[in-house]
Design a protein around this motif. Structure first.
Motif, PDB file in Angstrom:
ATOM      1  N   TYR A  50       0.844  -1.203   0.000  1.00 51.58           N
ATOM      2  CA  TYR A  50       0.000   0.000   0.000  1.00 51.58           C
ATOM      3  C   TYR A  50       0.884   1.261   0.000  1.00 51.58           C
ATOM      4  N   THR A  51       1.889   1.267   0.871  1.00 53.78           N
ATOM      5  CA  THR A  51       2.783   2.415   0.995  1.00 53.78           C
ATOM      6  C   THR A  51       3.596   2.610  -0.276  1.00 53.78           C
ATOM      7  N   MET A  52       4.115   1.531  -0.832  1.00 50.76           N
ATOM      8  CA  MET A  52       4.926   1.630  -2.046  1.00 50.76           C
ATOM      9  C   MET A  52       4.087   2.097  -3.229  1.00 50.76           C
ATOM     10  N   ASP A  53       2.822   1.714  -3.273  1.00 50.52           N
ATOM     11  CA  ASP A  53       1.934   2.181  -4.334  1.00 50.52           C
ATOM     12  C   ASP A  53       1.752   3.700  -4.241  1.00 50.52           C
ATOM     13  N   LEU A  54       1.510   4.196  -3.041  1.00 46.96           N
ATOM     14  CA  LEU A  54       1.377   5.655  -2.859  1.00 46.96           C
ATOM     15  C   LEU A  54       2.687   6.365  -3.207  1.00 46.96           C
ATOM     16  N   LYS A  55       3.792   5.800  -2.784  1.00 47.63           N
ATOM     17  CA  LYS A  55       5.098   6.400  -3.087  1.00 47.63           C
ATOM     18  C   LYS A  55       5.316   6.450  -4.595  1.00 47.63           C
ATOM     19  N   GLN A  56       5.014   5.365  -5.284  1.00 48.98           N
ATOM     20  CA  GLN A  56       5.213   5.304  -6.735  1.00 48.98           C
ATOM     21  C   GLN A  56       4.340   6.330  -7.456  1.00 48.98           C
ATOM     22  N   GLY A  82       2.529   7.507  13.466  1.00 43.46           N
ATOM     23  CA  GLY A  82       3.409   6.822  12.540  1.00 43.46           C
ATOM     24  C   GLY A  82       4.813   7.304  12.828  1.00 43.46           C
ATOM     25  N   LEU A  83       5.783   6.613  12.274  1.00 41.97           N
ATOM     26  CA  LEU A  83       7.168   6.961  12.552  1.00 41.97           C
ATOM     27  C   LEU A  83       7.988   6.677  11.310  1.00 41.97           C
ATOM     28  N   HIS A  84       8.823   7.634  10.951  1.00 40.60           N
ATOM     29  CA  HIS A  84       9.730   7.467   9.825  1.00 40.60           C
ATOM     30  C   HIS A  84      11.140   7.499  10.385  1.00 40.60           C
ATOM     31  N   THR A  85      11.896   6.437  10.188  1.00 39.63           N
ATOM     32  CA  THR A  85      13.245   6.396  10.736  1.00 39.63           C
ATOM     33  C   THR A  85      14.236   5.981   9.663  1.00 39.63           C
ATOM     34  N   ALA A  86      15.464   6.398   9.868  1.00 35.79           N
ATOM     35  CA  ALA A  86      16.578   5.943   9.043  1.00 35.79           C
ATOM     36  C   ALA A  86      17.591   5.345  10.007  1.00 35.79           C
ATOM     37  N   ILE A  87      17.827   4.066   9.887  1.00 42.31           N
ATOM     38  CA  ILE A  87      18.755   3.372  10.765  1.00 42.31           C
ATOM     39  C   ILE A  87      20.064   3.190  10.005  1.00 42.31           C
ATOM     40  N   SER A  88      21.127   3.757  10.535  1.00 41.78           N
ATOM     41  CA  SER A  88      22.437   3.675   9.872  1.00 41.78           C
ATOM     42  C   SER A  88      23.244   2.539  10.474  1.00 41.78           C
ATOM     43  N   ARG A  89      23.873   1.780   9.596  1.00 47.71           N
ATOM     44  CA  ARG A  89      24.725   0.676  10.021  1.00 47.71           C
ATOM     45  C   ARG A  89      26.007   0.700   9.193  1.00 47.71           C
ATOM     46  N   VAL A  90      27.094   0.349   9.831  1.00 47.83           N
ATOM     47  CA  VAL A  90      28.369   0.240   9.125  1.00 47.83           C
ATOM     48  C   VAL A  90      28.456  -1.153   8.524  1.00 47.83           C
ATOM     49  N   GLN A  91      28.710  -1.193   7.227  1.00 46.31           N
ATOM     50  CA  GLN A  91      28.904  -2.468   6.539  1.00 46.31           C
ATOM     51  C   GLN A  91      30.228  -2.364   5.787  1.00 46.31           C
ATOM     52  N   GLY A  92      31.256  -2.952   6.363  1.00 42.23           N
ATOM     53  CA  GLY A  92      32.595  -2.828   5.795  1.00 42.23           C
ATOM     54  C   GLY A  92      33.075  -1.394   5.934  1.00 42.23           C
ATOM     55  N   LYS A  98      19.017   2.372   6.361  1.00 43.84           N
ATOM     56  CA  LYS A  98      17.769   1.691   6.019  1.00 43.84           C
ATOM     57  C   LYS A  98      16.626   2.564   6.495  1.00 43.84           C
ATOM     58  N   LYS A  99      15.715   2.862   5.585  1.00 43.10           N
ATOM     59  CA  LYS A  99      14.570   3.710   5.917  1.00 43.10           C
ATOM     60  C   LYS A  99      13.372   2.828   6.248  1.00 43.10           C
ATOM     61  N   GLU A 100      12.723   3.168   7.372  1.00 42.09           N
ATOM     62  CA  GLU A 100      11.558   2.408   7.823  1.00 42.09           C
ATOM     63  C   GLU A 100      10.397   3.351   8.076  1.00 42.09           C
ATOM     64  N   ILE A 101       9.203   2.851   7.831  1.00 42.05           N
ATOM     65  CA  ILE A 101       7.971   3.538   8.215  1.00 42.05           C
ATOM     66  C   ILE A 101       7.210   2.587   9.111  1.00 42.05           C
ATOM     67  N   ARG A 102       6.834   3.084  10.279  1.00 37.53           N
ATOM     68  CA  ARG A 102       6.041   2.304  11.224  1.00 37.53           C
ATOM     69  C   ARG A 102       4.723   3.047  11.452  1.00 37.53           C
ATOM     70  N   VAL A 120       0.655   8.972   4.013  1.00 42.56           N
ATOM     71  CA  VAL A 120       1.059  10.177   3.278  1.00 42.56           C
ATOM     72  C   VAL A 120       1.963  11.041   4.150  1.00 42.56           C
ATOM     73  N   HIS A 121       1.597  11.207   5.405  1.00 41.58           N
ATOM     74  CA  HIS A 121       2.398  12.002   6.335  1.00 41.58           C
ATOM     75  C   HIS A 121       3.814  11.433   6.440  1.00 41.58           C
ATOM     76  N   GLU A 122       3.914  10.135   6.622  1.00 39.48           N
ATOM     77  CA  GLU A 122       5.227   9.514   6.771  1.00 39.48           C
ATOM     78  C   GLU A 122       6.014   9.537   5.460  1.00 39.48           C
TER      79      GLU A 122
END
Length: 172
Positions: A50-56, A82-92, A98-102, A120-122
């Motif tokens: 549902y979210t990806m359809d709205l985003k597209q 709702g919550l929009h987060t970006a979780i940063s991780r070191v990989q090498g 990684k962006k998440e919507i809750r 829509v808000h998120e």
């Protein structure tokens, strides 16, 4: 006088109309008439689609989303619908975000218009991090009646917290 914590920023006249509906025990009926349906987006997978359809449709060039899910731990009292987060991780040697919507789990049983408003808000936070003029312009671009839905959602949250509400009214 009934305290309306979700409606404090709105004009006194609007708050008085809501108080009147509460006093006459008609708030649930009012919401049920305006929003008679419940959505069928019940799983995290369906919410992601549902979210990806709205985003597209509205934000093709916005950053991607890695995860979308219902979260039963979001605290509605702190206005975290709702919550929009970006979780940063070191990989090498690279830093990956990684962006998440809750979305608060209470919206599994809400009218479809309210779920759409939250998503829509998120999604708008993908482009605009602050709640500024550009942010709300983006929200109304994706959902022209965004402001009315935000107000009605706040009325819905007020109704949900009334000790006398019947959760069969207003699709809650």
């Amino acid at each position: 006088m009934t305290a309306l914590k979700y409606l404090q920023a709105y004009p006194a006249a609007l708050q008085d109309r809501v108080r009147d509906l509460i006093a006459r025990q008609r708030l649930g009926e009012h919401l049920a008439q305006r929003y008679p349906a419940r959505h069928d987006v019940q799983s995290d997978r369906a919410l992601y689609g549902y979210t990806m359809d709205l985003k597209q449709r509205h934000l093709k060039n916005a950053p991607g989303i890695d995860k979308v899910l219902y979260d039963s731990k979001l605290d509605v009292v702190r206005n975290a619908l709702g919550l929009h987060t970006a979780i940063s991780r070191v990989q090498g040697s690279k830093l990956k975000a990684k962006k998440e919507i809750r979305v608060a789990a209470l919206f599994k049983a809400a009218p479809p218009e309210f779920l759409q408003m939250i998503v829509v808000h998120e999604l708008a936070h993908l482009k605009e991090y602050e709640h500024n003029k550009a942010f709300y312009q983006l929200c109304t671009y994706m959902l022209p009646d965004y402001h009315q839905l935000e107000f009605d959602l706040r009325v819905y949250l007020t109704w949900r917290e009334l000790p006398s509400n019947d959760t069969n009214d207003a699709r809650g």
